[in-house]
Motif scaffolding. Structure first.
Motif, mmCIF file in Angstrom:
data_model
loop_
_atom_site.group_PDB
_atom_site.id
_atom_site.type_symbol
_atom_site.label_atom_id
_atom_site.label_comp_id
_atom_site.label_asym_id
_atom_site.label_seq_id
_atom_site.Cartn_x
_atom_site.Cartn_y
_atom_site.Cartn_z
ATOM 1 N N LEU A 56 0.832 -1.210 0.000
ATOM 2 C CA LEU A 56 0.000 0.000 0.000
ATOM 3 C C LEU A 56 0.862 1.254 0.000
ATOM 4 O O LEU A 56 0.639 2.186 -0.781
ATOM 5 N N ILE A 57 1.884 1.281 0.857
ATOM 6 C CA ILE A 57 2.762 2.460 0.954
ATOM 7 C C ILE A 57 3.445 2.707 -0.395
ATOM 8 O O ILE A 57 3.479 3.840 -0.897
ATOM 9 N N VAL A 58 3.943 1.641 -1.024
ATOM 10 C CA VAL A 58 4.617 1.775 -2.331
ATOM 11 C C VAL A 58 3.642 2.291 -3.389
ATOM 12 O O VAL A 58 3.974 3.211 -4.155
ATOM 13 N N ARG A 59 2.438 1.757 -3.408
ATOM 14 C CA ARG A 59 1.429 2.222 -4.392
ATOM 15 C C ARG A 59 1.168 3.721 -4.223
ATOM 16 O O ARG A 59 1.163 4.487 -5.195
ATOM 17 N N ARG A 60 0.977 4.129 -2.975
ATOM 18 C CA ARG A 60 0.675 5.539 -2.721
ATOM 19 C C ARG A 60 1.840 6.440 -3.128
ATOM 20 O O ARG A 60 1.653 7.509 -3.701
ATOM 21 N N ILE A 61 3.071 6.022 -2.803
ATOM 22 C CA ILE A 61 4.242 6.853 -3.137
ATOM 23 C C ILE A 61 4.364 6.981 -4.657
ATOM 24 O O ILE A 61 4.479 8.087 -5.199
ATOM 25 N N LEU A 62 4.301 5.848 -5.363
ATOM 26 C CA LEU A 62 4.538 5.892 -6.813
ATOM 27 C C LEU A 62 3.402 6.571 -7.570
ATOM 28 O O LEU A 62 3.631 7.184 -8.608
ATOM 29 N N SER A 63 2.189 6.543 -7.020
ATOM 30 C CA SER A 63 1.104 7.262 -7.731
ATOM 31 C C SER A 63 1.289 8.766 -7.540
ATOM 32 O O SER A 63 0.984 9.550 -8.440
ATOM 33 N N ALA A 64 1.851 9.185 -6.418
ATOM 34 C CA ALA A 64 2.072 10.624 -6.188
ATOM 35 C C ALA A 64 3.394 11.099 -6.788
ATOM 36 O O ALA A 64 3.495 12.233 -7.274
#
Ligand code: LIP
Length: 266
Positions: A56-64
């Motif tokens: 989840l953390i990786v998804r959020r970082i890479l989408s931003a």
């Protein structure tokens, strides 16, 4: 000194992501239906909560911020095209998490050109969010925090920790045994990230451990420094190499001297 504007923006994103990640960890903690597996040794635990939270953390970082780099305990590893790298421990204190001991955290540090510029450690059980951005000081739930004023090593309360590898634990036990003579007492609470935050808010006068991983200390380290504390290494190794000493300004040098004169091997 005023807060670094980019560091403040990166911190705001890190805090938002850590809050969402903490909610996932809290859900798993309540349900307690997760599978527990082992990693480097039979005592080095990992759960699907660790893995899902890091994903989840990786998804959020890479989408931003699609150009940023990543380093995570559960395997995230990506070069940075932007000069910014996120250092992630989805659950620091996994053994506490599995045993239901309320001392585990989501830890996210943000590095710019190899230097930590922002960090958040979210204590999931207590709902405490420790934060720091370069030049902006350190806070807990928005309130300013500072290290204790302790100056006398002989009455200093220090945090410590042990590795998952029995051979390393043997070395650490002998090492700590001799260091005990020079301090008040120790506390072993099982999460390096939270131990560093306890130094930052004065609940501990210092913390030391060796052979830690970058994700255990990335966020906690800048939180200690922005709270007026000192982070350094010992035995000729650096804090970033996992030879971790964090303490009040007055205790750092005398504590480092004690650690340096104490042989690592019995
Ligand atoms: C843990 C650290 C702790 C240390 C353990 C382990 P994990 O991290 O927070 O200080 O003593 O050996 O490294 O595995 O829970 O992320």
């Amino acid at each position: 000194m005023s807060v670094d504007p980019q560091a403040a923006d990166l911190l705001a994103l890190a805090v938002d992501i850590a809050n969402e990640a903490a909610a996932v960890v809290a859900k798993y903690a309540a349900e307690r239906t997760y599978v527990v597996e082992t990693k480097s040794t039979p005592t080095d635990l990992v759960t699907e909560a660790d893995r899902e939270t890091e994903a989840l953390i990786v998804r959020r970082i890479l989408s931003a911020r699609p150009g940023d780099g990543l380093l995570g305990e559960e395997g995230a590893n990506r070069e940075a095209a932007s000069g910014i790298r996120w250092v992630i421990d989805p659950i620091d204190g996994t053994t506490n998490f599995v045993y239901g001991i309320p001392a585990y955290s989501v830890s996210i540090g943000v590095e710019r050109d190899g230097k930590m510029v922002a960090g958040v450690v979210h204590d999931v059980a207590l709902g405490h969010s420790y934060t720091a951005a370069l030049g902006g000081g350190a806070h807990m739930n928005g309130h300013s925090i500072h290290t204790s004023g302790k100056t006398d090593l002989s009455t200093a309360l220090m945090g410590i920790g042990f590795a998952y590898d029995p051979a390393r634990r043997d070395t650490q036990a002998h090492f700590y045994d001799r260091v005990m003579l020079d301090i008040r007492d120790v506390r072993r609470m099982g999460s390096a990230a939270l131990d560093l935050c306890r130094v930052a808010c004065g609940q501990l006068d210092g913390y030391f451990e060796f052979q830690l991983n970058p994700w255990d200390i990335a966020a906690g380290g800048i939180i200690v420094c922005e709270a007026g504390g000192v982070t350094t290494g010992f035995h000729g190794r650096t804090f970033e190499e996992g030879y971790v000493l964090a303490a009040t300004p007055a205790l750092a040098a005398p504590m480092q001297a004690v650690l340096d004169r104490t042989a690592l091997s019995p």
